[in-house]
Structures are given as structure tokens and as C-alpha cells.
Design a protein around this motif. Structure first.
Motif, PDB file in Angstrom:
ATOM      1  N   ARG A 153      64.378  32.300  28.264  1.00 33.05           N
ATOM      2  CA  ARG A 153      62.961  31.647  28.153  1.00 33.05           C
ATOM      3  C   ARG A 153      62.706  31.162  30.189  1.00 33.05           C
ATOM      4  NH1 ARG A 153      63.235  26.568  24.677  1.00 33.05           N
ATOM      5  NH2 ARG A 153      60.701  27.078  23.657  1.00 33.05           N
ATOM      6  N   VAL A 154      64.407  32.195  30.782  1.00 37.97           N
ATOM      7  CA  VAL A 154      64.519  31.324  32.312  1.00 37.97           C
ATOM      8  C   VAL A 154      63.058  32.327  33.171  1.00 37.97           C
ATOM      9  CG1 VAL A 154      66.171  31.368  32.482  1.00 37.97           C
ATOM     10  CG2 VAL A 154      65.937  33.945  32.340  1.00 37.97           C
ATOM     11  N   LEU A 155      62.915  32.002  34.188  1.00 36.03           N
ATOM     12  CA  LEU A 155      61.453  32.591  34.961  1.00 36.03           C
ATOM     13  C   LEU A 155      62.487  32.859  36.100  1.00 36.03           C
ATOM     14  CD1 LEU A 155      58.431  31.731  35.415  1.00 36.03           C
ATOM     15  CD2 LEU A 155      59.349  30.081  36.936  1.00 36.03           C
ATOM     16  N   PRO A 156      62.276  34.181  36.237  1.00 32.16           N
ATOM     17  CA  PRO A 156      62.471  34.941  37.369  1.00 32.16           C
ATOM     18  C   PRO A 156      62.811  34.720  38.650  1.00 32.16           C
ATOM     19  CG  PRO A 156      61.183  36.576  35.815  1.00 32.16           C
ATOM     20  CD  PRO A 156      60.825  35.020  35.006  1.00 32.16           C
ATOM     21  N   GLY A 157      63.712  34.542  39.697  1.00 32.78           N
ATOM     22  CA  GLY A 157      63.548  33.477  40.568  1.00 32.78           C
ATOM     23  C   GLY A 157      63.975  32.350  40.950  1.00 32.78           C
ATOM     24  N   CYS A 186      56.815  40.241  30.431  1.00 34.82           N
ATOM     25  CA  CYS A 186      57.146  39.819  29.382  1.00 34.82           C
ATOM     26  C   CYS A 186      55.180  39.373  29.070  1.00 34.82           C
ATOM     27  CB  CYS A 186      57.050  38.258  29.726  1.00 34.82           C
ATOM     28  SG  CYS A 186      59.094  38.574  30.281  1.00 34.82           S
ATOM     29  N   ILE A 187      54.816  38.272  29.856  1.00 32.10           N
ATOM     30  CA  ILE A 187      53.575  37.550  29.773  1.00 32.10           C
ATOM     31  C   ILE A 187      51.904  39.032  29.511  1.00 32.10           C
ATOM     32  CG2 ILE A 187      51.889  36.167  30.613  1.00 32.10           C
ATOM     33  CD1 ILE A 187      53.332  34.697  31.059  1.00 32.10           C
ATOM     34  N   ALA A 188      52.073  40.240  29.946  1.00 29.36           N
ATOM     35  CA  ALA A 188      51.118  41.384  29.978  1.00 29.36           C
ATOM     36  C   ALA A 188      52.320  41.787  28.856  1.00 29.36           C
ATOM     37  CB  ALA A 188      51.354  41.853  31.448  1.00 29.36           C
ATOM     38  N   VAL A 189      52.797  41.638  28.022  1.00 32.55           N
ATOM     39  CA  VAL A 189      53.404  42.244  26.942  1.00 32.55           C
ATOM     40  C   VAL A 189      53.346  41.490  25.583  1.00 32.55           C
ATOM     41  CG1 VAL A 189      55.670  44.323  25.896  1.00 32.55           C
ATOM     42  CG2 VAL A 189      54.959  43.761  28.768  1.00 32.55           C
ATOM     43  N   ASP A 190      54.186  40.452  25.333  1.00 28.08           N
ATOM     44  CA  ASP A 190      54.560  39.766  24.502  1.00 28.08           C
ATOM     45  C   ASP A 190      52.937  39.983  23.637  1.00 28.08           C
ATOM     46  OD1 ASP A 190      56.769  39.984  25.994  1.00 28.08           O
ATOM     47  OD2 ASP A 190      57.687  38.203  26.053  1.00 28.08           O
ATOM     48  N   PRO A 191      52.514  38.867  24.420  1.00 27.21           N
ATOM     49  CA  PRO A 191      50.775  38.840  23.061  1.00 27.21           C
ATOM     50  C   PRO A 191      50.233  40.206  22.332  1.00 27.21           C
ATOM     51  CG  PRO A 191      50.179  38.144  25.586  1.00 27.21           C
ATOM     52  CD  PRO A 191      52.438  39.090  25.460  1.00 27.21           C
ATOM     53  N   ILE A 210      45.019  23.467  34.891  1.00 24.75           N
ATOM     54  CA  ILE A 210      44.143  24.387  34.303  1.00 24.75           C
ATOM     55  C   ILE A 210      45.105  25.436  35.734  1.00 24.75           C
ATOM     56  CG2 ILE A 210      42.311  26.724  34.824  1.00 24.75           C
ATOM     57  CD1 ILE A 210      40.662  23.877  34.768  1.00 24.75           C
ATOM     58  N   LEU A 211      46.191  27.012  35.324  1.00 27.39           N
ATOM     59  CA  LEU A 211      46.975  27.736  35.849  1.00 27.39           C
ATOM     60  C   LEU A 211      45.765  28.704  37.198  1.00 27.39           C
ATOM     61  CD1 LEU A 211      48.957  28.904  32.782  1.00 27.39           C
ATOM     62  CD2 LEU A 211      49.746  26.965  35.187  1.00 27.39           C
ATOM     63  N   GLN A 212      46.762  29.745  37.831  1.00 24.99           N
ATOM     64  CA  GLN A 212      45.927  30.140  39.075  1.00 24.99           C
ATOM     65  C   GLN A 212      45.787  31.302  38.752  1.00 24.99           C
ATOM     66  OE1 GLN A 212      45.370  27.680  41.744  1.00 24.99           O
ATOM     67  NE2 GLN A 212      46.284  26.395  40.275  1.00 24.99           N
ATOM     68  N   THR A 235      43.585  36.899  46.713  1.00 19.29           N
ATOM     69  CA  THR A 235      43.143  37.286  45.347  1.00 19.29           C
ATOM     70  C   THR A 235      44.562  35.529  44.469  1.00 19.29           C
ATOM     71  OG1 THR A 235      45.454  38.233  45.086  1.00 19.29           O
ATOM     72  CG2 THR A 235      42.819  39.518  45.354  1.00 19.29           C
ATOM     73  N   ARG A 236      45.164  34.871  45.392  1.00 15.22           N
ATOM     74  CA  ARG A 236      46.226  33.827  45.181  1.00 15.22           C
ATOM     75  C   ARG A 236      45.043  32.576  46.555  1.00 15.22           C
ATOM     76  NH1 ARG A 236      50.023  35.335  41.327  1.00 15.22           N
ATOM     77  NH2 ARG A 236      50.313  37.451  41.682  1.00 15.22           N
ATOM     78  N   GLY A 237      44.582  32.550  46.651  1.00 14.18           N
ATOM     79  CA  GLY A 237      44.096  31.471  47.272  1.00 14.18           C
ATOM     80  C   GLY A 237      45.682  31.025  48.927  1.00 14.18           C
ATOM     81  N   VAL A 297      48.058  39.382  35.317  1.00 12.76           N
ATOM     82  CA  VAL A 297      48.568  38.694  35.410  1.00 12.76           C
ATOM     83  C   VAL A 297      49.989  40.566  35.022  1.00 12.76           C
ATOM     84  CG1 VAL A 297      49.791  38.445  33.117  1.00 12.76           C
ATOM     85  CG2 VAL A 297      48.390  37.410  33.283  1.00 12.76           C
ATOM     86  N   GLY A 298      51.211  40.654  35.515  1.00 14.04           N
ATOM     87  CA  GLY A 298      52.348  41.238  35.717  1.00 14.04           C
ATOM     88  C   GLY A 298      53.822  40.636  35.419  1.00 14.04           C
ATOM     89  N   GLY A 299      54.716  42.045  35.234  1.00 21.50           N
ATOM     90  CA  GLY A 299      55.992  41.705  35.200  1.00 21.50           C
ATOM     91  C   GLY A 299      56.422  41.957  33.275  1.00 21.50           C
TER      92      GLY A 299
END
Ligand code: SAJ
Length: 410
Positions: A154-158, A260-265, A249-251, A405-407, A256-258
Motif C-alpha cells: 500500500r506504499v506511496l512511491p516517493g 496502480c490507480i490506472a490499472v487496478d479498477p 476533493i482531490l486535485q 495542468t497541475r495548478g 492518472v498514471g502509474g
């Protein structure tokens, strides 16, 4: 109480290597296994073949102490941790071939009584599949004598070295005994709660965590497109809405990359296609965001006085890492450069010294240092909010068309 003294970790990537190194730092003898020569060579020299803060010190200390080494072959151990990729196939079902390849290495060296832990993110049923697959290869072993559990990372890269210690963990066993044994092993380095359950619930918990984030990022991305249409600053909008005590709300971003999040759903969608409407829509919303960014950049290049050069700031999938897996920034850059051959694209990525494979051989695209790109480009597209980009003075950006794109620069 953990009584395992020797562990083999199969797959020395972003999760396997940190897990191997932290176990080794607790005095366990760890043999890492990987198919990539560059990885095996780097680890045996005490080096890390990718960017992850603090991991280098752990690896070099463990290799010098003789508790960590790497090889191509799986050798006998008391526990095996499988941390290999689980990509999706064209039909969005999970590709379990890397897990099966790891099992092919483990099966011949089993003697009975070992613990096999699957860390790779997996669709519901994959841990049972691994158990059946191993027993099928080794019919001489009894089912009671093989302990298999799923312990999703469950670790966050970085922040991996920190979160390995501080995040709660879920351990799902094929049997309660397998879960307890895996829990004891993880207690050697994890200081947070380790919660046991069955394997399928643990698999699903991991997928649900990442789908929760995907759905919420999709909401932010949809808001950014709506706000753009209505002439509203989406970052101001979100920060104001988030002042409500029950709103968070998130940003928005370029997509969405990586891995995990772009794959697991998709693993949930493929397990229950009819029932996963919201999860599927969120995935499609996030997947369509890079295209929206491409159109914004192309429109900016049509403005009067455009000097023919576009700076693309950042290629990684998120801030302050070199990981480019499923990076929307790469997709955006590739689409832009290929569709606009008369425009010169200056890609800036401070964490690498060569363009990634997916961007190689495009004649109007070069990897360019930050200052040079910002100085010469007429259009600047910010795709990744790396710390290095935060300090760009407003004077450097003055007079240019900015697509942020990231503000980061607002
Ligand atoms: N992103 C946004 N807006 C946000 C947050 C993220 O656009 O508000 C984007 C990022 O730029 C990136 C993508 O989403 O492209 C994913 O980044 P992330 O930081 O949300 O997550 P990952 O992929 O680095 O790590 C996630 C984490 N999962 C959760 O936070 C629920 C991590 O804890 C998991 O271990 C990891 O997936 C994994 O390996 O599954």
C-alpha cells in the motif's frame, strides 16, 4: 513471533526491492530474485536501479552486511514473497503470467511447510490460483503443508521506506494459519496494525483503495473541464469547496498514471462488469483527460506570434519520482509531437538523462534542460508538479502561453 530467518523476494522492483531491503535490515537473510540483469547487478553492488528516497542506504547497508543479495534463480528459503507486475490484458482481465512464472521458480525448491506471500496487486481469486498452481506443480506436497497468503502493498512511491513501517497492512490467508505466519513476518518491520482476513477480501481491499482514489480524481478532473468551460479557476474552486468540513476533493491533473490507480479498477470491472458502472466511468473520465490537454496545447500553438517551440515540463507519472509507467505526460507528449511535425517539442524531465523508449526516435522532440526549454519555448505545458518546477520565477514565464495542468504556477 516470527521464526522465519530466510526469505526469497521474487521481483526486485519498486515494491520488491524496498521490502527485501527492509527485511534484511531486520537481520533476516534475503535473497532477491529478478530476471533483469541490470537490477541483479545493481543490487549486488549495493545500488538501486531507480529513484526512491532512502532506499539506497538500506540496500547498501544490507548488501555490505551480507544480509541481502540478488540472483536470477529462486533458491530455497523459509518464505517467498512474490512482488511481480500484474498488468491487464487487452480485455482488461488481469495478466497472471508473471505470478505463474514466479511460481514456476518457487515450486521446484519447496520442501513443505514454507510460506508463500503474494504482494502483487491481484484480481479476486489470484491467491487461490497461486496456491492451486503450486500444488499442481508439486502434487507430492500436501495442501496443509503449503501456507499461502496475500499481503498487498500500500506504499506511496516517493515515501516507500517510511510507509512500509507506518502504514497498516492487510493480510489475507488461504488459511488463518497462513495469515498469522505472514503477519508475524511483516511485524518484523511494520509498526502499524496488521489486520488478518481471507485472501479474496484482502485482494479486493487493495483494489477498492485504489478505485476509491481513481473515482475521486475523476471527480476533480471532471470539475477541471467544467471549470475551464465556465471560466473558473478550478484550484481556487476546489480549495474553497474543501473548506466545508465534510468535503475533501482531490486535485485535477493531466490524467492518472502509474501502475496502480490506472490499472487496478479494471480488475474490479472485469470481475463484476454489470455492477461496476461508476468505477468504469471514472476510469474512462481519467483516461480521456490527456486528450483534452493535447487539444489545449494544440489550440495554444495556433495563437498569433507562436514561435514554433513548446516546452513540456515533466514526463514522470507524478511529482518527484522517475517512474514513467502509464504516465499521461508521456502519452500527451507523444501525441503532440507526432501530430505536429512542424512544431519543436522540448521535453524536460530532471530525473532522467535520456528520453524513455516510448518517446525515442521522434525527430521534433528532444530532452532539454529546464532553463533552456523555458527560455526558448513560446508555449509551456506543465504536466508534472516536480519540486524543481515550483521555483520557476514568474518573470521567466511572462509573455508565454501557459497550460498548467497541475495548478503549480497559478
Ligand atoms: N493524481 C491526481 N490528483 C490527485 C492525486 C493523484 O491527478 O489528487 C494522479 C497522480 O498525478 C498520478 C496518479 O494520480 O498520475 C496516481 O498517483 P497517486 O499518488 O494517487 O498514487 P500512486 O499510484 O503513486 O500510489 C497508489 C497509492 N494508493 C492510494 O493512495 C489509495 C499507494 O498507496 C498504493 O500503494 C499504490 O497506488 C499501489 O501500488 O497500488
Amino acid at each position: 513471533m516470527n521464526n522465519i530467518k530466510e526469505v526469497a523476494v521474487i521481483g526486485l522492483g519498486y515494491i520488491g526491492l524496498p521490502t527485501a531491503a527492509i527485511l534484511a535490515s531486520r537481520g533476516i537473510t534475503v535473497r532477491g530474485v529478478d530476471v533483469t540483469p541490470r537490477t541483479v547487478e545493481a543490487v549486488n553492488k549495493g545500488e538501486v536501479p531507480f529513484v526512491e528516497p532512502a532506499l539506497g542506504e538500506f540496500v547498501s547497508a544490507a548488501v555490505s552486511a551480507g544480509t541481502l543479495s540478488a540472483s536470477f534463480e529462486t533458491t530455497e528459503a523459509e518464505a517467498y514473497i512474490v512482488a511481480v507486475p500484474t498488468p491487464f490484458n487487452d480485455d482488461y482481465t488481469a495478466d497472471l503470467s508473471y505470478i505463474e512464472a514466479a511460481a514456476d521458480g518457487i515450486a521446484p525448491v519447496l520442501k513443505g511447510g514454507e510460506l508463500v506471500i503474494l504482494e502483487s496487486t491481484s484480481p479476486p481469486g489470484a491467491t487461490q490460483h497461486l496456491f492451486d498452481y503450486l500444488l499442481n506443480k508439486r502434487p507430492d506436497l500436501s495442501a496443509d503443508n503449503l501456507l499461502v497468503a496475500h499481503c498487498p502493498e500500500r506504499v506511496l512511491p516517493g515515501y516507500v521506506m517510511e510507509e512500509l513501517v507506518t502504514n497498516d497492512r492487510i493480510v489475507g490467508g488461504i488459511t488463518p494459519e497462513a495469515a498469522d505466519k505472514a503477519k508475524a513476518l511483516y511485524e518484523t518491520f511494520c509498526q502499524a496494525d496488521i489486520l488478518t482476513t481471507d485472501a479474496k477480501t484482502a485482494e479486493m481491499a487493495k483494489l477498492v483503495e485504489n478505485s476509491y482514489r481513481d473515482v475521486n480524481i475523476a471527480f476533480a478532473n471532471e470539475l477541471s473541464v467544467i471549470s475551464d468551460k465556465l471560466g473558473i479557476d478550478v484550484w481556487e474552486l476546489i480549495s474553497l469547496a474543501n473548506r466545508h468540513p465534510r468535503v475533501d476533493i482531490l486535485q485535477p491533473g493531466p490524467g492518472v498514471g502509474g501502475h496502480c490507480i490506472a490499472v487496478d479498477p479494471w480488475f474490479i470491472v472485469s470481475a463484476a462488469p454489470e455492477e461496476s458502472q461508476l468505477i468504469r466511468t471514472a476510469r474512462n473520465t481519467n483516461d480521456s483527460k490527456p486528450n483534452w490537454v493535447v487539444n489545449k496545447v494544440v489550440a495554444a500553438t495556433k495563437s498569433a506570434g507562436f514561435n514554433g517551440k513548446v516546452a513540456v515540463m515533466g514526463l514522470a507519472f507524478k511529482a518527484n519520482i522517475d517512474d514513467m509507467r502509464e504516465s499521461p505526460a508521456i502519452e500527451i507528449t507523444r501525441q503532440l509531437a507526432e501530430a505536429n511535425p512542424t512544431v519543436e517539442f522540448l521535453a524536460v524531465e530532471p530525473h532522467v538523462d535520456a528520453l524513455p523508449k516510448k518517446l525515442e526516435g521522434i525527430s521534433n522532440l528532444t530532452l532539454t534542460p529546464t532553463d533552456e526549454a523555458l527560455e526558448s519555448a513560446g508555449v509551456v505545458t506543465l504536466l508534472v508538479d516536480h519540486d524543481q518546477f515550483k521555483s520557476v520565477p514568474a518573470t521567466v514565464l511572462a509573455g508565454k502561453e501557459i497550460i498548467d495542468t497541475r495548478g503549480l504556477w497559478r
